[in-house]
Motif scaffolding. Structure first.
Motif, PDB file in Angstrom:
ATOM      1  N   GLY A 183     -18.433  14.982 -14.717  1.00  0.00           N
ATOM      2  CA  GLY A 183     -17.524  13.847 -14.810  1.00  0.00           C
ATOM      3  C   GLY A 183     -16.308  14.149 -15.662  1.00  0.00           C
ATOM      4  N   LEU A 184     -16.517  14.814 -16.802  1.00  0.00           N
ATOM      5  CA  LEU A 184     -15.414  15.182 -17.698  1.00  0.00           C
ATOM      6  C   LEU A 184     -14.433  16.119 -17.002  1.00  0.00           C
ATOM      7  N   LEU A 185     -14.938  17.141 -16.354  1.00  0.00           N
ATOM      8  CA  LEU A 185     -14.084  18.135 -15.715  1.00  0.00           C
ATOM      9  C   LEU A 185     -13.286  17.530 -14.566  1.00  0.00           C
ATOM     10  N   ILE A 186     -13.964  16.795 -13.704  1.00  0.00           N
ATOM     11  CA  ILE A 186     -13.285  16.244 -12.531  1.00  0.00           C
ATOM     12  C   ILE A 186     -12.215  15.233 -12.938  1.00  0.00           C
ATOM     13  N   ALA A 187     -12.546  14.315 -13.850  1.00  0.00           N
ATOM     14  CA  ALA A 187     -11.588  13.286 -14.247  1.00  0.00           C
ATOM     15  C   ALA A 187     -10.380  13.882 -14.962  1.00  0.00           C
ATOM     16  N   SER A 188     -10.568  14.940 -15.738  1.00  0.00           N
ATOM     17  CA  SER A 188      -9.451  15.571 -16.441  1.00  0.00           C
ATOM     18  C   SER A 188      -8.416  16.112 -15.463  1.00  0.00           C
ATOM     19  N   VAL A 189      -8.895  16.619 -14.324  1.00  0.00           N
ATOM     20  CA  VAL A 189      -7.997  17.213 -13.337  1.00  0.00           C
ATOM     21  C   VAL A 189      -7.371  16.155 -12.433  1.00  0.00           C
ATOM     22  N   THR A 190      -8.134  15.122 -12.091  1.00  0.00           N
ATOM     23  CA  THR A 190      -7.668  14.168 -11.088  1.00  0.00           C
ATOM     24  C   THR A 190      -6.913  12.970 -11.659  1.00  0.00           C
ATOM     25  N   ALA A 191      -7.174  12.568 -12.909  1.00  0.00           N
ATOM     26  CA  ALA A 191      -6.520  11.389 -13.481  1.00  0.00           C
ATOM     27  C   ALA A 191      -4.996  11.484 -13.507  1.00  0.00           C
ATOM     28  N   VAL A 219     -14.302  11.041  -5.093  1.00  0.00           N
ATOM     29  CA  VAL A 219     -14.333  11.720  -3.808  1.00  0.00           C
ATOM     30  C   VAL A 219     -14.907  13.131  -3.951  1.00  0.00           C
ATOM     31  N   PHE A 220     -14.751  13.741  -5.132  1.00  0.00           N
ATOM     32  CA  PHE A 220     -15.356  15.042  -5.391  1.00  0.00           C
ATOM     33  C   PHE A 220     -16.812  14.903  -5.827  1.00  0.00           C
ATOM     34  N   LEU A 221     -17.136  13.783  -6.466  1.00  0.00           N
ATOM     35  CA  LEU A 221     -18.505  13.575  -6.918  1.00  0.00           C
ATOM     36  C   LEU A 221     -19.466  13.282  -5.774  1.00  0.00           C
ATOM     37  N   LEU A 222     -18.959  12.696  -4.693  1.00  0.00           N
ATOM     38  CA  LEU A 222     -19.840  12.314  -3.591  1.00  0.00           C
ATOM     39  C   LEU A 222     -20.666  13.488  -3.071  1.00  0.00           C
TER      40      LEU A 222
END
Length: 261
Positions: free
Chosen positions: A12-20, A28-31
Motif C-alpha cells: 500500500g505504501l509503495l503503490i500510493a507513493s507512486v500513484t498519488a 487498480v494495481f492492488l486488485l
C-alpha cells in the motif's frame, strides 16, 4: 502480525507513493495483487479494494487541501456523478456480475491506447500549438463520472485511474486533475463500501471485505498518499503526464495479457 499484514502495509505504501501525484489511488494495481498474491475471493476482493481507498485516501487529500489544490468545481462535479454510479455498480457486482475476463478486456481496451496516446502527445505535442485545456461540458463531465462510478463500484478500482487519463489527455493540468480524481475516488469508495456492507446481508456469496488486509494496505497507502501528494508540486507537468500515461498503459497491458491468457 503475520506476513500478510506487513506485506499489505508495504504494498500500500509503495503503490500510493507512486500513484498519488497523478490522482490515482492505486487500487487498480492492488486488485491483481489481492487476487493472485493474497488469494482474496470474489466478490470480497471488490469491497477490500474500496476499504483500501477509504483508509488511504485522507493522506493525499489532506495534503492537497493544505496546498489549496482542492478548490474549484471540478471535484464537486466528479463526486456528484460518481456517487450514484458506484451504488449501481455495487448492485451489478453482487447480483449480475459479468465475468472477470470482460472487465480485463474493458480496462485494457480503454487504458492501454489512452496511456500510449497521452505519453505520445506529451512527448510530441501538436505543431504550432500547445496542449490546451478542453474540459468537458458539465453534462458530459457528469455522464463520464457516472460511468466511471459504475465501473469503480463493480471492480473496486476507485475510478481515478480511469477518469484521470481522460481529463489529462484533454489538456487539463495535472495540478487540477490529480486532487479532483482522488476526491472523487475517496467519496465513491466510502459510499461503495457502505453499499457492499448492506448488500452482503442480502446478496449471494461473501461480499464483505477482508478487513485485516484492507486496513493494512490502507494504512500503508495513507502514508504513501501523503508523501506522493507532497511530492507532486515539485514535479514538472511533463513528468506527471508521462507518469500517468505510463501507469495507464502498464495497467492496460497487464490486464490484456491476463484476459488473453
Amino acid at each position: 502480525m503475520d506476513w500478510t499484514v506487513w506485506t499489505g502495509l508495504a504494498v500500500g505504501l509503495l503503490i500510493a507513493s507512486v500513484t498519488a501525484p497523478v490522482g490515482v489511488s492505486g487500487a487498480v494495481f492492488l486488485l491483481p495483487v489481492h487476487l493472485s498474491v493474497f488469494g482474496v475471493p470474489s466478490p470480497a476482493v471488490t469491497p477490500t479494494n474500496l476499504l483500501f481507498n477509504v483508509v488511504a485516501g485522507p493522506g493525499a487529500l489532506w495534503r492537497y487541501r493544505r496546498d489549496g489544490a482542492l478548490r474549484g468545481g471540478l471535484s464537486r462535479r466528479l463526486i456528484i456523478g460518481t456517487l450514484p454510479g458506484v451504488v449501481t455498480g455495487a448492485a451489478i457486482r453482487v447480483f449480475a456480475l459479468p465475468g472477470p475476463g470482460v472487465f480485463r478486456l474493458l480496462v485494457a481496451g480503454l487504458l492501454l491506447p489512452l496511456g500510449v496516446w497521452l505519453c505520445l502527445r506529451t512527448l510530441v505535442p501538436p505543431r504550432h500549438r500547445s496542449i490546451t485545456a478542453a474540459e468537458p461540458s458539465p453534462a458530459g463531465l457528469t455522464l463520464l463520472a457516472v460511468a466511471v462510478g459504475i465501473v469503480g463500484g463493480i471492480y473496486g478500482i476507485g475510478g481515478g485511474s480511469l477518469i484521470g487519463p481522460i481529463l489529462a489527455a484533454r489538456g487539463l493540468p495535472m495540478a487540477r486533475v490529480a486532487p479532483a480524481a482522488l476526491a472523487a475516488t475517496f467519496a465513491t469508495s466510502v459510499v461503495g463500501a457502505g453499499a457492499y456492507a448492506l448488500l452482503s446481508l442480502i446478496g449471494p456469496g461473501d461480499a464483505a471485505p477482508d478487513w485485516r488486509l484492507g486496513l493494512a494496505c490502507g494504512l500503508g497507502g495513507l502514508v504513501g498518499g501523503y508523501l506522493g501528494a507532497r511530492l507532486q508540486p515539485h514535479l514538472p507537468e511533463t513528468v506527471l503526464r508521462l507518469l500517468l500515461g505510463g501507469l495507464a498503459a502498464t495497467v492496460g497491458a497487464l490486464y490484456a495479457v491476463q484476459a488473453l491468457a
